[in-house]
Scaffold this motif. Structure first.
Motif, PDB file in Angstrom:
ATOM      1  N   GLY A  63      61.744  33.144   0.978  1.00 29.36           N
ATOM      2  CA  GLY A  63      60.412  33.452   1.487  1.00 29.36           C
ATOM      3  C   GLY A  63      60.208  34.833   2.059  1.00 29.36           C
ATOM      4  N   ALA A  64      61.247  35.677   2.054  1.00 28.82           N
ATOM      5  CA  ALA A  64      61.099  36.998   2.665  1.00 28.82           C
ATOM      6  C   ALA A  64      60.117  37.881   1.897  1.00 28.82           C
ATOM      7  CB  ALA A  64      62.456  37.690   2.763  1.00 28.82           C
ATOM      8  N   ASN A  94      57.622  30.918   6.737  1.00 31.94           N
ATOM      9  CA  ASN A  94      56.254  31.458   6.678  1.00 31.94           C
ATOM     10  C   ASN A  94      55.228  30.434   7.160  1.00 31.94           C
ATOM     11  OD1 ASN A  94      56.513  34.197   5.132  1.00 31.94           O
ATOM     12  ND2 ASN A  94      57.743  32.763   3.912  1.00 31.94           N
ATOM     13  N   GLN A  95      55.607  29.653   8.161  1.00 36.21           N
ATOM     14  CA  GLN A  95      54.747  28.564   8.631  1.00 36.21           C
ATOM     15  C   GLN A  95      53.365  29.043   9.043  1.00 36.21           C
ATOM     16  OE1 GLN A  95      56.789  26.412  11.712  1.00 36.21           O
ATOM     17  NE2 GLN A  95      58.010  25.219  10.255  1.00 36.21           N
ATOM     18  N   GLU A  96      53.304  30.183   9.709  1.00 33.70           N
ATOM     19  CA  GLU A  96      52.011  30.688  10.183  1.00 33.70           C
ATOM     20  C   GLU A  96      51.083  30.996   9.022  1.00 33.70           C
ATOM     21  OE1 GLU A  96      50.170  34.402  12.798  1.00 33.70           O
ATOM     22  OE2 GLU A  96      52.342  34.124  12.665  1.00 33.70           O
ATOM     23  N   LEU A  97      51.611  31.615   7.975  1.00 38.29           N
ATOM     24  CA  LEU A  97      50.793  31.950   6.809  1.00 38.29           C
ATOM     25  C   LEU A  97      50.313  30.691   6.096  1.00 38.29           C
ATOM     26  CD1 LEU A  97      52.730  34.976   5.244  1.00 38.29           C
ATOM     27  CD2 LEU A  97      50.894  34.989   6.943  1.00 38.29           C
ATOM     28  N   VAL A  98      51.174  29.685   6.003  1.00 37.92           N
ATOM     29  CA  VAL A  98      50.787  28.419   5.376  1.00 37.92           C
ATOM     30  C   VAL A  98      49.696  27.740   6.205  1.00 37.92           C
ATOM     31  CG1 VAL A  98      51.587  26.120   4.722  1.00 37.92           C
ATOM     32  CG2 VAL A  98      53.024  28.104   4.247  1.00 37.92           C
ATOM     33  N   GLN A  99      49.890  27.687   7.509  1.00 37.42           N
ATOM     34  CA  GLN A  99      48.928  27.018   8.390  1.00 37.42           C
ATOM     35  C   GLN A  99      47.580  27.719   8.403  1.00 37.42           C
ATOM     36  OE1 GLN A  99      51.080  26.947  12.091  1.00 37.42           O
ATOM     37  NE2 GLN A  99      52.415  25.259  11.456  1.00 37.42           N
ATOM     38  N   ASN A 100      47.588  29.034   8.221  1.00 40.65           N
ATOM     39  CA  ASN A 100      46.339  29.810   8.226  1.00 40.65           C
ATOM     40  C   ASN A 100      45.643  29.822   6.872  1.00 40.65           C
ATOM     41  OD1 ASN A 100      46.752  30.408  10.908  1.00 40.65           O
ATOM     42  ND2 ASN A 100      47.603  32.446  10.529  1.00 40.65           N
ATOM     43  N   GLY A 101      46.232  29.163   5.888  1.00 41.20           N
ATOM     44  CA  GLY A 101      45.603  29.087   4.577  1.00 41.20           C
ATOM     45  C   GLY A 101      45.762  30.334   3.728  1.00 41.20           C
ATOM     46  N   VAL A 102      46.616  31.254   4.164  1.00 41.43           N
ATOM     47  CA  VAL A 102      46.856  32.483   3.413  1.00 41.43           C
ATOM     48  C   VAL A 102      47.836  32.226   2.269  1.00 41.43           C
ATOM     49  CG1 VAL A 102      47.837  34.826   3.562  1.00 41.43           C
ATOM     50  CG2 VAL A 102      46.386  33.955   5.399  1.00 41.43           C
ATOM     51  N   LEU A 103      48.734  31.263   2.471  1.00 36.98           N
ATOM     52  CA  LEU A 103      49.853  31.042   1.559  1.00 36.98           C
ATOM     53  C   LEU A 103      49.955  29.576   1.169  1.00 36.98           C
ATOM     54  CD1 LEU A 103      52.623  31.703   0.210  1.00 36.98           C
ATOM     55  CD2 LEU A 103      53.650  31.482   2.489  1.00 36.98           C
ATOM     56  N   GLU A 104      50.145  29.351  -0.134  1.00 34.98           N
ATOM     57  CA  GLU A 104      50.480  28.033  -0.666  1.00 34.98           C
ATOM     58  C   GLU A 104      51.822  28.143  -1.380  1.00 34.98           C
ATOM     59  OE1 GLU A 104      48.756  24.610  -3.746  1.00 34.98           O
ATOM     60  OE2 GLU A 104      47.970  26.660  -3.813  1.00 34.98           O
TER      61      GLU A 104
END
Length: 214
Positions: A63-64, A94-104
């Motif tokens: 995930g880096a 990358n939990q923050e990005l997933v939670q913010n809807g930026v990343l799937e």
């Protein structure tokens, strides 16, 4: 080979670089997040990302690279890996990005990408091409999900050159890696349907950043 090198080799063998699995796979991915930092940063310099673009990291590993893509301006990110451990580690890192809807993050193979035709503006793959089961057919599948004019960037720390060490060649044989020359990359991209191709080589290394425009 010292004791630490032996330990790292054992982790790699148990973790399986082609498809990371188990605790050793997670440890290997953590190490790769660090060891691939320099070649990834160098390769990504050939991209100009914009917020509106749909960007995929194919073979997202630990995930880096997803985080680096975000830091460079990508705001619609998809990570894809066929290893369950890689999907888990990419999500955890990358939990923050997933939670913010930026990343799937999606578990899938390069052989069958679960996306509609012409879905992505940019696809990046770092150190995963070596293990694609059928490079030409897999590149055609990547081409299918790229928009017209979309950009593929393959970043690798090893391409075929006379300067490769005996140890590197032994690893290529041991892990059944596909390692191509610069010319072979360009020919393969064209056969897969890419209308424009470029290869960047870093002097003094065996690094390559191979680009294809759909």
């Amino acid at each position: 080979m010292n004791e630490e090198q032996k330990r790292q080799r054992e982790i790699t063998d148990l973790g399986n670089p082609a498809k990371p699995a188990g605790e050793a796979g997670a440890l290997m991915l953590e190490r790769m997040n660090q060891s691939h930092d320099a070649v990834t940063s160098w390769g990504l310099d050939f991209l100009e990302l914009e917020e509106h673009q749909n960007v995929m990291d194919l073979g997202c590993g630990g995930g880096a690279t997803l985080r680096r893509l975000y830091d460079r301006g990508a705001r619609h990110l998809t990570g894809v890996d066929y290893s369950e451990v890689s999907v888990s580690e990419s999500t955890r890192n990358n939990q923050e990005l997933v939670q913010n809807g930026v990343l799937e993050i999606v578990q899938a193979s390069v052989e069958h990408l679960p996306f509609a035709d012409h879905s992505f503006d940019v696809i990046v793959t770092v150190e995963s091409f070596y293990f694609w089961p059928d490079p030409e057919e897999n590149l055609k599948e990547v081409h299918r999900v790229l928009k017209k004019g979309g950009h593929l960037l393959v970043i690798l720390d090893t391409y075929e050159t006379d300067s490769l060490s005996d140890e590197t060649r032994e690893n290529i044989r041991k892990y059944h890696m596909t390692v191509l020359t610069e010319k072979e990359f360009m020919e393969l991209f064209r056969r897969a349907g890419f209308v424009e191709t470029h290869a960047h080589l870093k002097q003094g290394t065996s690094w390559i950043a191979a680009e294809g425009i759909a």
